[in-house]
Write a protein that holds these residues in place. Structure first.
Motif, short mmCIF file in Angstrom:
data_model
loop_
_atom_site.label_atom_id
_atom_site.label_comp_id
_atom_site.label_asym_id
_atom_site.label_seq_id
_atom_site.Cartn_x
_atom_site.Cartn_y
_atom_site.Cartn_z
N ARG A 1 58.11 49.70 33.53
CA ARG A 1 58.63 49.86 32.16
C ARG A 1 57.51 49.77 31.13
NH1 ARG A 1 63.79 46.38 32.84
NH2 ARG A 1 62.41 44.71 32.23
N SER A 2 56.64 48.76 31.27
CA SER A 2 55.59 48.58 30.27
C SER A 2 54.59 49.73 30.29
CB SER A 2 54.87 47.24 30.49
OG SER A 2 54.32 47.17 31.80
N LEU A 3 54.25 50.22 31.48
CA LEU A 3 53.31 51.35 31.57
C LEU A 3 53.96 52.62 31.03
CD1 LEU A 3 50.62 52.58 32.39
CD2 LEU A 3 51.52 52.90 34.70
N ALA A 4 55.24 52.83 31.34
CA ALA A 4 55.95 54.01 30.82
C ALA A 4 55.98 53.97 29.30
CB ALA A 4 57.37 54.05 31.39
N ALA A 5 56.17 52.78 28.73
CA ALA A 5 56.18 52.64 27.27
C ALA A 5 54.81 52.96 26.69
CB ALA A 5 56.61 51.23 26.88
N GLU A 6 53.77 52.45 27.31
CA GLU A 6 52.41 52.70 26.82
C GLU A 6 52.07 54.19 26.90
OE1 GLU A 6 49.37 50.32 28.51
OE2 GLU A 6 50.10 48.45 27.63
N LEU B 1 58.11 67.10 30.10
CA LEU B 1 59.37 67.84 30.10
C LEU B 1 60.52 66.96 29.61
CD1 LEU B 1 58.98 69.83 33.44
CD2 LEU B 1 59.03 70.79 31.14
N PHE B 2 60.49 65.68 29.95
CA PHE B 2 61.50 64.76 29.43
C PHE B 2 61.41 64.69 27.91
CE2 PHE B 2 62.27 63.32 33.71
CZ PHE B 2 63.51 62.70 33.68
N GLN B 3 60.19 64.74 27.40
CA GLN B 3 60.00 64.69 25.95
C GLN B 3 60.70 65.86 25.25
OE1 GLN B 3 56.40 63.46 23.14
NE2 GLN B 3 55.92 65.34 24.24
N CYS B 4 60.78 66.99 25.93
CA CYS B 4 61.44 68.18 25.36
C CYS B 4 62.92 67.93 25.08
CB CYS B 4 61.28 69.37 26.29
SG CYS B 4 59.57 69.94 26.44
N LEU B 5 63.54 67.03 25.85
CA LEU B 5 64.95 66.72 25.60
C LEU B 5 65.14 66.13 24.21
CD1 LEU B 5 65.89 65.08 29.04
CD2 LEU B 5 66.49 67.38 28.23
N ALA B 6 64.18 65.30 23.79
CA ALA B 6 64.27 64.69 22.46
C ALA B 6 64.03 65.73 21.37
CB ALA B 6 63.26 63.56 22.34
N ILE B 7 63.24 66.75 21.67
CA ILE B 7 62.99 67.81 20.70
C ILE B 7 64.24 68.65 20.51
CG2 ILE B 7 61.66 69.93 20.31
CD1 ILE B 7 59.34 68.59 21.77
N ALA C 1 52.63 60.26 22.15
CA ALA C 1 53.08 60.50 20.77
C ALA C 1 51.94 61.00 19.89
CB ALA C 1 53.65 59.21 20.17
N VAL C 2 50.71 60.62 20.20
CA VAL C 2 49.58 60.97 19.34
C VAL C 2 49.37 62.48 19.26
CG1 VAL C 2 47.11 60.68 18.95
CG2 VAL C 2 48.50 58.72 19.68
N PRO C 3 49.12 63.18 20.37
CA PRO C 3 48.96 64.64 20.24
C PRO C 3 50.24 65.35 19.84
CG PRO C 3 49.02 64.00 22.56
CD PRO C 3 48.93 62.74 21.76
N THR C 4 51.39 64.82 20.27
CA THR C 4 52.66 65.46 19.94
C THR C 4 52.91 65.46 18.45
OG1 THR C 4 53.61 64.78 22.07
CG2 THR C 4 55.15 65.43 20.33
N ALA D 1 62.55 57.07 23.93
CA ALA D 1 63.48 56.83 25.04
C ALA D 1 63.31 57.88 26.13
CB ALA D 1 64.91 56.83 24.53
N ALA D 2 63.22 59.14 25.73
CA ALA D 2 63.13 60.23 26.71
C ALA D 2 61.86 60.11 27.55
CB ALA D 2 63.17 61.58 25.99
N THR D 3 60.73 59.84 26.91
CA THR D 3 59.47 59.79 27.66
C THR D 3 59.36 58.52 28.50
OG1 THR D 3 58.42 58.96 25.62
CG2 THR D 3 58.16 61.29 26.13
N ILE D 4 59.89 57.41 27.99
CA ILE D 4 59.86 56.18 28.80
C ILE D 4 60.74 56.34 30.04
CG2 ILE D 4 60.46 53.73 28.87
CD1 ILE D 4 59.73 53.61 25.90
#
Length: 263
Positions: free
Chosen positions: A172-177, A144-150, A183-186, A159-162
């Protein structure tokens, strides 16, 4: 679009796709600077070369992506990507409108930069250190956070998904990974959708356009491999503040140039 313009955009994509500074925003601003932003193929190119960048994730984390015994990993990605697919379809026209507005993108870059200055202080006590501990509820919330970037081009999907991951108590590192994985399926879905839409509207893709897409994806792939390693290192040591400062400076600079008619 020339081959030089394609390579420039691909380099920008490879550098910025996984940094919290908005790859889409940078490519739109660059295409506007180059005077090719109105071309339909340019809009397709900007989306499709993101596929090359995300292939870098598959290569760097191939053990994770091809560990078919860990089926829960694929379920989490599927759950997390569903909101983006829905929002992308529902608001496609609005998104395209925002992508044609440099002032909107610059403003989002600026506001997002201010937010990044404070993010590290908001989430200080993570408790999830391993992908296996991310549950399905957390996955969909990150989605849902990813939708903000969309909805707000220039915000940055990364940034939104992390930030969404950190809000769910991921390190932080796990959120980045997890952001990289998501990003791959998106972007695969976005690339497929834009290609089908372009072919439906234009009838076909020319040989020259296929060459541009090929070189663009290759360059974005190579540059993204280097950028991912750089980002993880900077994020682990320094957090988001430097990226926030960069976004603020860039956003103000673009707005200033727009105000005086130099952009």
């Amino acid at each position: 679009m020339s081959f030089l313009q394609a390579i420039l955009l691909a380099i920008i994509e490879g550098i910025t796709e996984f940094l919290p500074i908005s790859s889409t925003g940078h490519m739109v601003l660059m295409s506007s600077f180059l005077g090719i932003e109105k071309d339909k193929f340019t809009k397709l190119f900007e989306i499709c070369i993101q596929f090359g960048a995300i292939l870098a994730v598959v290569v760097l984390y191939w053990k994770k992506f091809f560990n078919f015994s860990n089926w829960q990993f694929y379920v989490k990605l599927l759950i997390a990507v569903i909101p983006a697919l829905i929002f992308g379809k529902l608001f496609n026209d609005l998104i395209d409108e925002h992508l044609e507005n440099p002032a909107f993108i610059a403003t989002v870059l600026l506001v997002g930069g201010i937010i990044l200055l404070f993010v590290d202080g908001w989430f200080k006590n993570p408790i999830i250190h391993d992908e296996a501990d991310i549950n399905n509820i957390s996955a969909i919330k990150i989605g849902l956070f990813q939708c903000l970037a969309i909805l707000f081009p220039g915000l940055s999907r990364s940034a939104a998904t992390i930030i969404g991951g950190m809000q769910q108590r991921l390190t932080r590192s796990l959120a980045a990974e997890f952001s990289f994985f998501l990003a791959v399926p998106t972007m695969a879905a976005a690339t497929g959708y834009k290609l089908l839409k372009f072919i439906k509207e234009e009838g076909s893709i020319s040989g020259e356009e296929l060459k541009l897409l090929g070189i663009g994806n290759l360059v974005a792939f190579i540059v993204a491999i280097l950028a991912i390693r750089f980002f993880i290192n900077i994020l682990s040591k320094h957090g988001f503040k430097y990226f926030g400062i960069y976004r603020i400076v860039l956003g103000i600079s673009i707005l200033a140039m727009l105000a005086i008619g130099k952009f």
